[in-house]
Scaffold this motif. Sequence first.
Motif, PDB file in Angstrom:
ATOM      1  N   GLY A   1       0.807  -1.214   0.000  1.00  0.00           N
ATOM      2  CA  GLY A   1       0.000   0.000   0.000  1.00  0.00           C
ATOM      3  C   GLY A   1       0.839   1.262   0.000  1.00  0.00           C
ATOM      4  N   ILE A   2       1.899   1.282   0.776  1.00  0.00           N
ATOM      5  CA  ILE A   2       2.792   2.446   0.798  1.00  0.00           C
ATOM      6  C   ILE A   2       3.490   2.607  -0.543  1.00  0.00           C
ATOM      7  N   GLY A   3       3.880   1.495  -1.152  1.00  0.00           N
ATOM      8  CA  GLY A   3       4.498   1.567  -2.481  1.00  0.00           C
ATOM      9  C   GLY A   3       3.554   2.126  -3.526  1.00  0.00           C
ATOM     10  N   ILE A   4       2.312   1.693  -3.497  1.00  0.00           N
ATOM     11  CA  ILE A   4       1.319   2.205  -4.446  1.00  0.00           C
ATOM     12  C   ILE A   4       1.059   3.684  -4.182  1.00  0.00           C
ATOM     13  N   TRP A   5       0.974   4.079  -2.903  1.00  0.00           N
ATOM     14  CA  TRP A   5       0.741   5.476  -2.558  1.00  0.00           C
ATOM     15  C   TRP A   5       1.904   6.367  -3.009  1.00  0.00           C
ATOM     16  N   ALA A   6       3.113   5.888  -2.850  1.00  0.00           N
ATOM     17  CA  ALA A   6       4.286   6.698  -3.204  1.00  0.00           C
ATOM     18  C   ALA A   6       4.417   6.899  -4.705  1.00  0.00           C
ATOM     19  N   PHE A   7       4.001   5.928  -5.498  1.00  0.00           N
ATOM     20  CA  PHE A   7       4.162   6.012  -6.947  1.00  0.00           C
ATOM     21  C   PHE A   7       2.866   6.345  -7.672  1.00  0.00           C
ATOM     22  N   ARG A   8       1.864   6.854  -6.953  1.00  0.00           N
ATOM     23  CA  ARG A   8       0.617   7.221  -7.611  1.00  0.00           C
ATOM     24  C   ARG A   8       0.860   8.422  -8.524  1.00  0.00           C
ATOM     25  N   PRO A   9       0.106   8.537  -9.605  1.00  0.00           N
ATOM     26  CA  PRO A   9       0.346   9.619 -10.568  1.00  0.00           C
ATOM     27  C   PRO A   9       0.155  11.024  -9.987  1.00  0.00           C
ATOM     28  N   GLY A  10      -0.785  11.241  -9.107  1.00  0.00           N
ATOM     29  CA  GLY A  10      -1.042  12.575  -8.579  1.00  0.00           C
ATOM     30  C   GLY A  10      -0.023  13.053  -7.564  1.00  0.00           C
ATOM     31  N   GLY A  11       0.811  12.185  -7.059  1.00  0.00           N
ATOM     32  CA  GLY A  11       1.749  12.564  -6.017  1.00  0.00           C
ATOM     33  C   GLY A  11       3.054  13.134  -6.523  1.00  0.00           C
TER      34      GLY A  11
END
Length: 61
Positions: free
Chosen positions: A25-35
């Motif tokens: 989950g942290i990996g997906i959050w860190a590499f999300r397009p909006g971030g």
Amino acid sequence: METYSLLREFADSWMLLLLFCIFVGIGIWAFRPGGSKAFEDTANIPFRNDDKPAPDREAKK
């Protein structure tokens, strides 16, 4: 069943799965397009005064 064995069994199965899900989950959050814009701004903080030095605060005291 004694407490140690119960906790050890829990840690070997469900806790491992929980920690893996948190990691993904942290990996997906860190590499999300909006971030990327927020991360770019944070990454460039050391270079904000690159064209001229930051004002010397001790000289004004």
